[in-house]
Write an enzyme that holds these catalytic residues in place. Structure first.
Site, PDB file in Angstrom:
ATOM      1  N   GLY A  25       0.790  -1.160  -0.039  1.00 40.13           N
ATOM      2  CA  GLY A  25       0.077  -0.138  -0.024  1.00 40.13           C
ATOM      3  C   GLY A  25       0.649   1.149  -0.024  1.00 40.13           C
ATOM      4  N   ALA A  26       2.125   1.165  -0.752  1.00 35.72           N
ATOM      5  CA  ALA A  26       2.823   2.422  -0.860  1.00 35.72           C
ATOM      6  C   ALA A  26       2.550   3.358  -1.669  1.00 35.72           C
ATOM      7  CB  ALA A  26       4.441   1.701  -0.897  1.00 35.72           C
ATOM      8  N   ASN A  27       1.412   3.189  -2.198  1.00 37.81           N
ATOM      9  CA  ASN A  27       0.837   4.127  -3.386  1.00 37.81           C
ATOM     10  C   ASN A  27       0.541   5.208  -2.810  1.00 37.81           C
ATOM     11  OD1 ASN A  27      -1.137   2.117  -3.223  1.00 37.81           O
ATOM     12  ND2 ASN A  27      -2.169   3.834  -3.614  1.00 37.81           N
ATOM     13  N   GLY A  29      -0.651   7.903   1.371  1.00 37.01           N
ATOM     14  CA  GLY A  29      -0.823   7.736   2.723  1.00 37.01           C
ATOM     15  C   GLY A  29       0.265   7.376   3.423  1.00 37.01           C
ATOM     16  N   GLY A  31       1.847   4.374   3.803  1.00 37.29           N
ATOM     17  CA  GLY A  31       2.563   3.615   3.166  1.00 37.29           C
ATOM     18  C   GLY A  31       3.533   4.534   2.242  1.00 37.29           C
ATOM     19  N   SER A 146      -4.992  -0.831  14.268  1.00 39.87           N
ATOM     20  CA  SER A 146      -5.527   0.287  14.582  1.00 39.87           C
ATOM     21  C   SER A 146      -6.037   0.268  16.029  1.00 39.87           C
ATOM     22  CB  SER A 146      -6.831   0.291  13.595  1.00 39.87           C
ATOM     23  OG  SER A 146      -7.509   1.313  13.824  1.00 39.87           O
ATOM     24  N   TYR A 172     -14.449  -3.686   9.885  1.00 42.86           N
ATOM     25  CA  TYR A 172     -13.148  -3.067  10.002  1.00 42.86           C
ATOM     26  C   TYR A 172     -12.619  -3.505  11.351  1.00 42.86           C
ATOM     27  CZ  TYR A 172      -9.465   0.358   9.949  1.00 42.86           C
ATOM     28  OH  TYR A 172      -8.375   1.007  10.164  1.00 42.86           O
TER      29      TYR A 172
END
Length: 309
Positions: A25-27, A29, A31, A146, A172
């Site tokens: 998820g480094a694309n 936020g 990440g 979280s 979630y």
């Protein structure tokens, strides 16, 4: 509990030259920030992204600010196990895997393999990814949970919300509790095998990222407002993950979060998770269900000669 972490910033991070990381998820936020800071510290970073165009944009920004940065983008969709297998088939040996990617409070949808989207992306996709990469990880696995785990309930008889009426926030919270149950069980298995590897978890507190804007409801607008008023930056939210991924003496089984009030913001410190997250019977049951659903059976290396930096 602070073990000297109060006031910790990335400037205190050891030089990461010669070390390699995968950040899911480094694309965007957290990440994207995590990948950038690691690359600036000298690490080789693989940005594992579902949206590779956005991932390339992040990598380009990293290279412009740090011309010698070693970063590359590879396709990974955690909501598709065939993508997880394809990614792991081509992944080299790495020091650290950072399970960062996630979705939050999305409408009822299912992954390509039929899993409830939040459990499938946040937990099962990372469970499969970690298991398939385990023989190529030399140091540690970091999984981002979280504060919402506090209200989570893991229903082993209906993990994928097939019988229960779907509720996006409980779904979630279940996935975030699953992240912690997974981390602690993985560490117990490392210990039992005599492995020097570490499984650690982190949570960002309340950070302003794109994660809060995909519920498909009026809550998107409300959260955009509260983000501006209350949330810390993505740079602040990434601090616990960065510490968890790089601190040399951090024990396996640690959980890192912000030091501030209600763990919403601040420098990284060791924090406590709830009693349910440390339920060994529940963790074992979740592990067995996760292996059955993903088809990934873990083989824990006895001694990897793990590296610490």
């Amino acid at each position: 509990m602070s073990i000297g972490m109060y006031g910790w910033t990335p400037g205190e991070m050891n030089n990461q030259s010669g070390r390699s990381f995968v950040v899911t998820g480094a694309n965007s936020g957290l990440g994207a920030v995590t990948a950038r800071v690691l690359a600036e510290a000298g690490a080789s970073v693989i940005l594992a992204c579902r949206n590779t165009d956005r991932g390339e944009a992040v990598a380009d920004r990293i290279r412009k600010s740090q011309p010698e940065a070693q970063c590359e983008v590879r396709s990974l969709d955690l909501a598709d196990l065939s993508s997880v297998y394809a990614f792991t088939n081509e992944c080299p040996q790495i020091d650290v895997l950072i399970n960062n990617a996630g979705v939050m409070a999305v409408p009822k949808t299912r992954t390509k393999d039929g899993f409830e989207m939040q459990l499938g992306t946040n937990h099962l996709g990372h469970f499969a990814l970690t298991g398939l990469l385990l023989d190529r990880i030399t140091d540690r696995v970091v999984t981002v949970s979280s504060g919402m785990h506090l209200i989570g309930r893991v229903d082993l008889k209906d993990l994928n919300w097939e019988r229960r009426k779907y509720r996006r926030w409980p779904a979630y919270a279940q996935s975030k509790l699953a992240n912690l149950l997974f981390t602690y069980e993985l560490q117990r298995r490392f210990d039992a095998a005599g492995s020097g590897m570490r499984a650690v978890a982190a949570h960002p507190g309340y950070a302003s990222t794109g994660l809060q804007s995909h519920t498909g409801t009026i809550q998107d607008r409300l959260m955009r407002v509260t983000n501006k008023l209350l949330a810390q930056s993505a740079e602040g939210g990434a601090l616990p993950s960065l510490y968890a991924a790089t601190a040399p003496s951090l024990p396996g089984g640690s959980y890192v979060g912000p030091a501030g009030r209600f763990e919403q913001r601040g420098s990284p410190v060791l924090v406590r998770s709830n009693k349910r997250s440390r339920d060994r019977t529940l963790a074992k049951g979740l592990w067995e269900e996760s292996e059955a659903l993903t088809g990934v059976a873990y083989r824990i290396p006895a001694d990897t000669g793990s590296t610490q930096n």
